[in-house]
Design an enzyme around this catalytic site. Structure first.
Site, PDB file in Angstrom:
ATOM      1  N   GLU A 264     -34.068  -7.652  43.413  1.00  0.00           N
ATOM      2  CA  GLU A 264     -35.296  -8.729  42.364  1.00  0.00           C
ATOM      3  C   GLU A 264     -35.566  -8.299  41.055  1.00  0.00           C
ATOM      4  O   GLU A 264     -34.993  -7.640  40.354  1.00  0.00           O
ATOM      5  CB  GLU A 264     -36.702  -8.358  42.820  1.00  0.00           C
ATOM      6  CG  GLU A 264     -37.483  -9.173  42.253  1.00  0.00           C
ATOM      7  CD  GLU A 264     -38.681  -9.152  42.459  1.00  0.00           C
ATOM      8  OE1 GLU A 264     -39.745  -9.374  42.552  1.00  0.00           O
ATOM      9  OE2 GLU A 264     -39.209  -8.074  43.466  1.00  0.00           O
ATOM     10  N   LYS A 322     -39.502 -18.078  43.724  1.00  0.00           N
ATOM     11  CA  LYS A 322     -40.431 -17.214  44.980  1.00  0.00           C
ATOM     12  C   LYS A 322     -41.777 -18.559  45.278  1.00  0.00           C
ATOM     13  O   LYS A 322     -42.690 -18.275  44.314  1.00  0.00           O
ATOM     14  CB  LYS A 322     -40.801 -16.040  44.702  1.00  0.00           C
ATOM     15  CG  LYS A 322     -41.311 -14.537  45.673  1.00  0.00           C
ATOM     16  CD  LYS A 322     -42.217 -14.234  45.162  1.00  0.00           C
ATOM     17  CE  LYS A 322     -43.008 -13.318  46.024  1.00  0.00           C
ATOM     18  NZ  LYS A 322     -43.208 -11.512  45.154  1.00  0.00           N
ATOM     19  N   CYS A 374     -39.121  -9.593  47.054  1.00  0.00           N
ATOM     20  CA  CYS A 374     -40.139  -8.555  46.900  1.00  0.00           C
ATOM     21  C   CYS A 374     -40.831  -8.655  48.587  1.00  0.00           C
ATOM     22  O   CYS A 374     -40.283  -9.061  49.882  1.00  0.00           O
ATOM     23  CB  CYS A 374     -41.475  -8.664  46.093  1.00  0.00           C
ATOM     24  SG  CYS A 374     -41.955  -7.426  46.544  1.00  0.00           S
TER      25      CYS A 374
END
Length: 507
Positions: A264, A322, A374
């Site tokens: 990430e 995301k 995440c």
């Protein structure tokens, strides 16, 4: 002294909350969860609802203070907060999340007034996982940490994950613990209780041997790049070129792989800032070597929106943004109050936009994959609703925010559940660890050492087919649990009526 003794169970509750923490990674004493649940259910048997709420709250303080203490590290060490502010915010989080075991205790104490031991047991187990679901999915975008099912990946109950998911496993764990208490108290006979417990645990052991999905292609050689860039160095301007050079050099050593994946935000700059001098040459090199490269970086959208993104380079160039954002980390809920408080504490946090539910799956190695960034990998339904057209799952994260604590291990434990629920290989690449490959059975097959600049190469097999859980989903599971509760309630009422008639006839 007498007043203290009157609160003996409340005084023990935090200890058993801490014991439940020991069931999770990195400690992995899985059966400690059974002991903790048995103790709390036994205590709640003896208490009125308000006092049960107090016991539950103290239990929650023990659980969350030992289980999410690493929040302090992210706030103080890397978030810029002073020690007092970091302690205050961590304590506030613990105090808030402890309200949920308090609610569980209050509701279970209410259900214990019902007649019929199995009705009480099933209702109590449903209460436990329903409160977990509300905490883990709905409130403040969800905080699913320390949900009891994640502690059971090494026990026979893991065999139920492809059928009923994380909340179904949690229900069966709570049901087992509560039924054992009723049996030991003499409210259930051994002949009525033990066969049910044996069926659950032996059934789970058998289900672990069932393959719910099948191979959909040849093995893919995948390399994961763990840059190990210190969080205090990651966004320093004078370190940016060194970081970019490091990832490029580690990648160039593995052009023989089919897919290479970075963590990430491994690129510490917006896409528009690095596209011409860095991304475009990487795209050309990946195409020349026949490799698909998957990288993480922030990107800009329309207006003032910006995203935490994943980009594929090579055969297909595409972006995923995301979607399930971290509250207080990537966006600020409860505005304007939360923004005002954090400004006063001088703690800078991000304000990303969500990518939306209608994004197209990314492709690498000739197969589409589910992308999670995440803690998106902590939400079973988020993965399940995308997996039908995906051959595997990719999680890219940066747990460097939490240092050398239990958090990276807890996070990997949750990611492993997603592989087990969906019957897919999962590759997880992080900045500092835990980086590794997880099989469709939820087993961690290989792992890179933590806090090392390194790469990890292994083979995965793209899979097809749907597990029962993928078709059912969490909402479907809770529908089934509601039906089960109604059936047991009807059965309990019928048994009570039959018993009453027998007594009346005998009289």
């Amino acid at each position: 002294m007498k007043r203290i003794l009157n609160f003996k169970w409340e005084l023990a509750a935090p200890v058993f909350g801490a014991l439940l923490t020991m069931a999770f990674a990195p400690y992995d004493y899985a059966y400690a969860a059974v002991a903790a649940l048995m103790f709390m259910y036994w205590v709640w048997q003896q208490q009125a609802p308000n006092r049960a709420a107090l016991s539950g709250y103290l239990f929650g303080l023990g659980l969350f203070s030992t289980g999410i203490w690493w929040t302090y590290i992210s706030i103080h060490d890397f978030g810029g907060g002073d020690p007092y502010s970091a302690i205050a915010l961590t304590a506030l989080l613990v105090a808030v999340w402890a309200l949920f075991p308090a609610l569980t205790g209050w509701m279970i104490a209410k259900t214990l007034l019902w007649s019929g031991p199995w009705l009480r047991i099933i209702a109590a187990a449903i209460v436990w996982v329903t409160v977990e679901y509300f905490r883990g999915y709905w409130l403040l975008n969800g905080f699913p940490w320390l949900q009891i099912a994640y502690s059971q990946l090494s026990t026979p109950l893991a065999g139920f994950a492809p059928l009923v998911g994380v909340y179904g496993v949690g229900f069966l764990l709570a049901l087992s613990a509560f039924a054992a208490v009723e049996m030991f108290r003499g409210k259930l006979t051994v002949l009525r209780c033990l066969p049910v417990l044996v069926s659950i645990w032996v059934g789970g052991w058998y289900l672990q041997s069932v393959a719910w999905t099948q191979a959909a292609g040849a093995p893919i050689k995948v390399t994961l790049v763990q840059g190990n860039i210190g969080q205090d160095q990651k966004w320093q301007k004078n370190q940016k070129l060194n970081t970019l050079r490091l990832y490029q050099e580690l990648t160039e050593q593995h052009w023989d792989s089919d897919v290479i994946i970075w963590p990430e935000t491994s690129i510490p700059a917006f896409l528009s800032q690095v596209k011409e001098f860095y991304i475009d040459p990487l795209q050309t090199a990946a195409q020349a070597h026949g490799v698909d490269l998957v990288v993480g970086l922030p990107s800009s959208g329309q207006g003032k929106d910006y995203y935490n993104s994943v980009m594929t380079l090579g055969e297909k160039q595409a972006l995923y943004h995301k979607n399930h954002l971290l509250p207080f980390g990537e966006y600020l809920p409860l505005q304007p109050l939360s923004g005002w408080v954090l400004d006063k504490l001088q703690i800078p946090l991000g304000d990303f936009a969500a990518g939306g539910d209608q994004q197209t799956l990314l492709t690498a190695g000739g197969h589409a994959f589910v992308t999670t960034i995440c803690y998106e990998d902590a939400f079973g339904e988020l993965v399940a609703r995308q997996v039908a057209d995906a051959g595997y799952i990719v999680n890219m994260t940066n747990d460097a925010w939490f240092g050398d604590s239990s958090q990276p291990h807890q996070h990997m434990q949750m990611a492993r559940m997603r592989a087990l629920e969906t019957g897919r290989y999962l590759v997880r690449v992080t900045n500092t660890g835990v980086t590794g490959f997880v099989g469709p059975d939820g087993a961690l097959r290989s792992q890179a050492p933590l806090f090392n600049t390194t790469t990890l190469t292994d083979y995965i097999v793209p899979m097809s087919g749907l597990t029962p859980y993928v078709m059912l989903g969490d909402k479907g599971l809770f529908g089934l649990l509601a039906v089960l509760l109604l059936l047991v309630y009807a059965w309990s009422r019928w048994c009570s009526a039959v018993t009453f008639k027998r007594h009346a006839k005998a009289a």
